[in-house]
Design a protein around this motif. Structure first.
Motif, PDB file in Angstrom:
ATOM      1  N   ALA B 124     -14.622  -6.214 -11.539  1.00 61.19           N
ATOM      2  CA  ALA B 124     -13.571  -5.566 -10.791  1.00 61.19           C
ATOM      3  C   ALA B 124     -13.940  -5.656  -9.302  1.00 61.19           C
ATOM      4  N   VAL B 125     -12.835  -6.394  -8.474  1.00 63.24           N
ATOM      5  CA  VAL B 125     -13.101  -6.357  -7.138  1.00 63.24           C
ATOM      6  C   VAL B 125     -12.175  -5.548  -6.374  1.00 63.24           C
ATOM      7  N   CYS B 126     -12.706  -4.706  -5.640  1.00 60.67           N
ATOM      8  CA  CYS B 126     -12.032  -3.293  -5.370  1.00 60.67           C
ATOM      9  C   CYS B 126     -11.959  -3.389  -3.968  1.00 60.67           C
ATOM     10  N   TYR B 127     -10.907  -2.672  -3.529  1.00 54.48           N
ATOM     11  CA  TYR B 127     -10.474  -2.641  -2.100  1.00 54.48           C
ATOM     12  C   TYR B 127      -9.677  -1.433  -1.583  1.00 54.48           C
ATOM     13  N   PHE B 128      -9.637  -1.172  -0.485  1.00 58.35           N
ATOM     14  CA  PHE B 128      -8.626   0.110  -0.192  1.00 58.35           C
ATOM     15  C   PHE B 128      -7.355  -0.223   0.274  1.00 58.35           C
ATOM     16  N   GLU B 129      -6.261   0.358  -0.566  1.00 57.13           N
ATOM     17  CA  GLU B 129      -4.900   0.278  -0.114  1.00 57.13           C
ATOM     18  C   GLU B 129      -4.370   1.304   0.697  1.00 57.13           C
ATOM     19  N   GLN B 130      -4.022   0.759   1.904  1.00 57.45           N
ATOM     20  CA  GLN B 130      -3.707   2.047   2.944  1.00 57.45           C
ATOM     21  C   GLN B 130      -2.201   2.650   2.317  1.00 57.45           C
ATOM     22  N   GLU B 131      -1.467   1.998   1.650  1.00 55.60           N
ATOM     23  CA  GLU B 131      -0.037   2.751   1.190  1.00 55.60           C
ATOM     24  C   GLU B 131      -0.299   3.625   0.352  1.00 55.60           C
ATOM     25  N   ASN B 132      -1.282   3.519  -0.686  1.00 55.15           N
ATOM     26  CA  ASN B 132      -1.437   4.460  -1.854  1.00 55.15           C
ATOM     27  C   ASN B 132      -2.680   5.250  -1.462  1.00 55.15           C
ATOM     28  N   ASP B 133      -3.410   5.078  -0.198  1.00 57.05           N
ATOM     29  CA  ASP B 133      -4.637   5.860   0.100  1.00 57.05           C
ATOM     30  C   ASP B 133      -5.558   5.903  -1.144  1.00 57.05           C
ATOM     31  N   TRP B 134      -5.977   4.780  -1.804  1.00 55.58           N
ATOM     32  CA  TRP B 134      -6.608   4.720  -2.944  1.00 55.58           C
ATOM     33  C   TRP B 134      -7.351   3.607  -3.026  1.00 55.58           C
ATOM     34  N   TRP B 135      -8.569   3.331  -3.574  1.00 54.00           N
ATOM     35  CA  TRP B 135      -9.590   2.044  -3.884  1.00 54.00           C
ATOM     36  C   TRP B 135      -8.612   1.467  -5.270  1.00 54.00           C
ATOM     37  N   ILE B 136      -8.294   0.485  -5.091  1.00 58.27           N
ATOM     38  CA  ILE B 136      -7.903  -0.158  -6.549  1.00 58.27           C
ATOM     39  C   ILE B 136      -8.382  -1.267  -6.699  1.00 58.27           C
ATOM     40  N   SER B 137      -8.368  -2.167  -7.776  1.00 58.30           N
ATOM     41  CA  SER B 137      -9.220  -3.238  -8.056  1.00 58.30           C
ATOM     42  C   SER B 137      -8.315  -4.529  -8.707  1.00 58.30           C
ATOM     43  N   LYS B 138      -8.838  -5.551  -8.624  1.00 60.48           N
ATOM     44  CA  LYS B 138      -8.281  -6.818  -9.254  1.00 60.48           C
ATOM     45  C   LYS B 138      -9.473  -7.366 -10.224  1.00 60.48           C
ATOM     46  N   HIS B 139      -9.133  -7.488 -11.353  1.00 59.88           N
ATOM     47  CA  HIS B 139      -9.929  -8.103 -12.400  1.00 59.88           C
ATOM     48  C   HIS B 139     -10.216  -9.597 -12.394  1.00 59.88           C
ATOM     49  N   ILE B 140     -11.299 -10.048 -12.293  1.00 56.36           N
ATOM     50  CA  ILE B 140     -11.878 -11.435 -12.707  1.00 56.36           C
ATOM     51  C   ILE B 140     -12.364 -11.321 -14.006  1.00 56.36           C
ATOM     52  N   LYS B 141     -11.667 -12.026 -15.202  1.00 55.33           N
ATOM     53  CA  LYS B 141     -11.889 -12.139 -16.454  1.00 55.33           C
ATOM     54  C   LYS B 141     -12.348 -13.307 -16.943  1.00 55.33           C
ATOM     55  N   LYS B 142     -11.891 -14.436 -16.475  1.00 55.84           N
ATOM     56  CA  LYS B 142     -12.149 -15.816 -17.213  1.00 55.84           C
ATOM     57  C   LYS B 142     -13.133 -16.540 -16.352  1.00 55.84           C
TER      58      LYS B 142
END
Lengths: 151, 372
Positions: B124-142
């Motif tokens: 999970a590559v995680c970064y801070f999203e200003q709009e939602n004020d939240w750390w969210i993630s994108k998945h590397i799967k394959k």
């Protein structure tokens, strides 16, 4: 309560496709005839008493690609070679092997200890093991444990 | 060479440790908690905070260049801890979306994103999203087939290497639109880097599972250690599908290494189940084991030079006797770490950017700072 910890929760996951075959690196297949040829060579070397050459040959070309039956036959010959080697020669032979060959030797020693025939010759295999570890350290032992290419 | 500096915080395993950028604070994992110490006075470390929000074993901790702490745990969560002015930390849960434990976490060198490895076969590559004020993630799967055991970022903040228990060390792109600047042109790892691009896939010579991965300071060399007691060094030549310039494997007679890092482009330090760090040196043509730090064989030699008649009788006396009591000196091992070393990290750098000191943490609850 149902034993829910034992339920295989990955069974229904389509992305869960890791099989044992995936973990085994590709190896060249070894035919029955080729294996037979090697066994004959080993027997000839053994009758000449050339243990060093025989061990070197064994560890040079491990039969990774052979089928279970072929491996079993080959192992029996290897155990014969190991038992026919003089105890005093072991150290010198192991020292002459390359790192890769030492790894292969340990695979045969462990496989031998697990087999019926090897257990009858347990003392010999243990002597080999003891003397080899003194020279090689524990590296080949962990490599035997983690390597999925088997002899 | 000065003697290594030893911190013994407790006798519970330290799975991961991290010093802050200024080396004044030290974070260590302790079961389900993370303890923060002020180590500005090394002889008297002061406990300044305990991070308690995880409810299962904490597996990794990392501090960014801005002082933010990220922790991940077997409870499948990662938490970012923002330092507040009163010395406490404000936790923010990260949306990891994984169904197995998180095993490793690393901040990108710029401190704006981090990657979490997990046994859910996902990074999970995680970064801070200003709009939602939240750390969210994108998945590397394959094409990950099994647990990710370690993560390491490339100095360019885009590529990341991952060591996996399926025996592969892989290099992926962790490019996040809006966070990262587009990388300029071709490099040794490929030409284009959209998210999840596989830039390299390597296995160890004996097929052991990969414990740790490391990039060299330039990012042009990758090293990894596997459970077959080998160190493998890869010189890439243009990404996945292009044969690397060379792959060099060093087989050792030690127990398997669990951690590795580059001291400079031509020097590696690895440690693990053997309990002491080993130094490797080499280049594109060959790598060799050079020497060991805190080598038990040397300390044995030192002891035996001072053989006295008393020692001789002591040894005679011990024959056949059962050892009792943990306090007896002979029951301790000849190395500083009494059990597996879990993690190595660079600590101090020399004038040319080479690592001169590094820290290690172990199952024995020690954190040690060694000189190279």
């Amino acid at each position: 309560m149902e034993d829910w910890r034992r339920i295989d929760i990955d069974a229904l996951d389509p992305e869960n496709n890791l099989t044992l075959e995936d973990l085994i690196p590709e190896v060249e297949p070894v035919s029955q005839a080729e294996l037979q040829q090697r066994v004959t060579n080993l027997r000839t070397l053994m009758s000449k008493g050339a243990s060093k050459d025989a061990i070197s040959l064994i560890t040079e070309q491990p039969p990774y690609g052979a089928d279970a039956e072929g491996k079993e036959q080959y192992l029996n010959t290897v155990i014969d070679v190991l038992t026919s080697t003089k105890q005093t020669e072991i150290t010198q032979i192991v020292e002459s092997l390359s790192l890769e060959q030492q790894n292969v030797l340990f695979k045969f020693l462990y496989k031998g200890m697990a087999s019926q025939k090897g257990q009858q010759q347990g003392g010999v295999l243990l002597a080999w093991f003891e003397k080899s570890v003194e020279i090689t350290g524990l590296g080949p032992v962990v490599r035997y444990l983690s390597d999925r290419r088997t002899v | 060479m000065s003697t290594p500096q030893v911190f013994q915080f407790s006798h519970t395993p330290v799975h991961s440790h991290c010093f802050s950028q200024d080396r004044q604070t030290l974070a260590i994992t302790k079961e389900t908690e993370v303890e923060i110490y002020n180590v500005s006075n090394p002889s008297k470390p002061q406990l300044i905070a305990v991070l308690k929000d995880h409810d299962k074993t904490v597996t990794a901790v990392d501090i960014s260049i801005h002082g933010r702490i990220v922790t991940c745990s077997q409870d499948r969560n990662a938490i970012v801890w923002e330092p507040l002015s009163d010395g406490t930390y404000k936790p923010t849960l990260v949306l990891l979306r994984i169904n197995r434990s998180a095993t490793s976490v690393k901040w990108a060198p710029n401190g704006f994103k981090f990657a979490v490895g997990s046994s859910a076969r996902v990074i999970a590559v995680c970064y801070f999203e200003q709009e939602n004020d939240w750390w969210i993630s994108k998945h590397i799967k394959k094409p990950i087939r099994s647990t990710i055991l370690s993560i390491e970022w490339h100095p360019n903040n885009i590529l990341l290497a991952a060591g996996s228990s399926d025996g592969h060390a892989r290099v992926f792109s962790g490019f996040i639109k809006g966070i990262d600047n587009k990388p300029s042109g071709a490099s040794l790892w490929g030409e284009k880097f959209p998210f999840n691009t596989l830039c390299g896939d390597f296995i160890s010579s004996c097929g052991g599972w990969v414990h740790d991965v490391a990039f060299s300071p330039s990012g042009d060399v990758l090293a990894f250690v596997a459970h077959d007691s080998t160190v493998t060094v890869v010189y890439p030549n243009g990404g996945e599908g292009v044969a690397p310039k060379s792959i060099l494997s060093v087989s050792t007679s030690h127990l398997p290494f669990t951690s590795v890092f580059f001291a400079d482009e031509n020097t590696l330090v690895a440690a693990g189940h053997n309990r002491f760090p080993v130094v490797f040196q080499g280049d594109e043509t060959e790598w060799l084991e050079v020497h060991s730090i805190d080598d038990p064989k040397k300390s044995v030699a030192q002891g035996s030079t001072e053989t006295t008649a008393l020692n001789m009788f002591k040894q005679l006396d011990l024959k056949g006797a059962v050892q009792t009591g943990a306090s007896s000196s002979s029951s301790s091992l000849n190395t500083i770490h009494q059990n597996t070393i879990t993690q190595l990290r660079p600590y101090a750098f020399g004038s040319k950017g080479e690592v001169t000191k590094f820290s290690s943490s172990g199952i024995d609850g020690k954190v040690v700072i060694f000189d190279i």
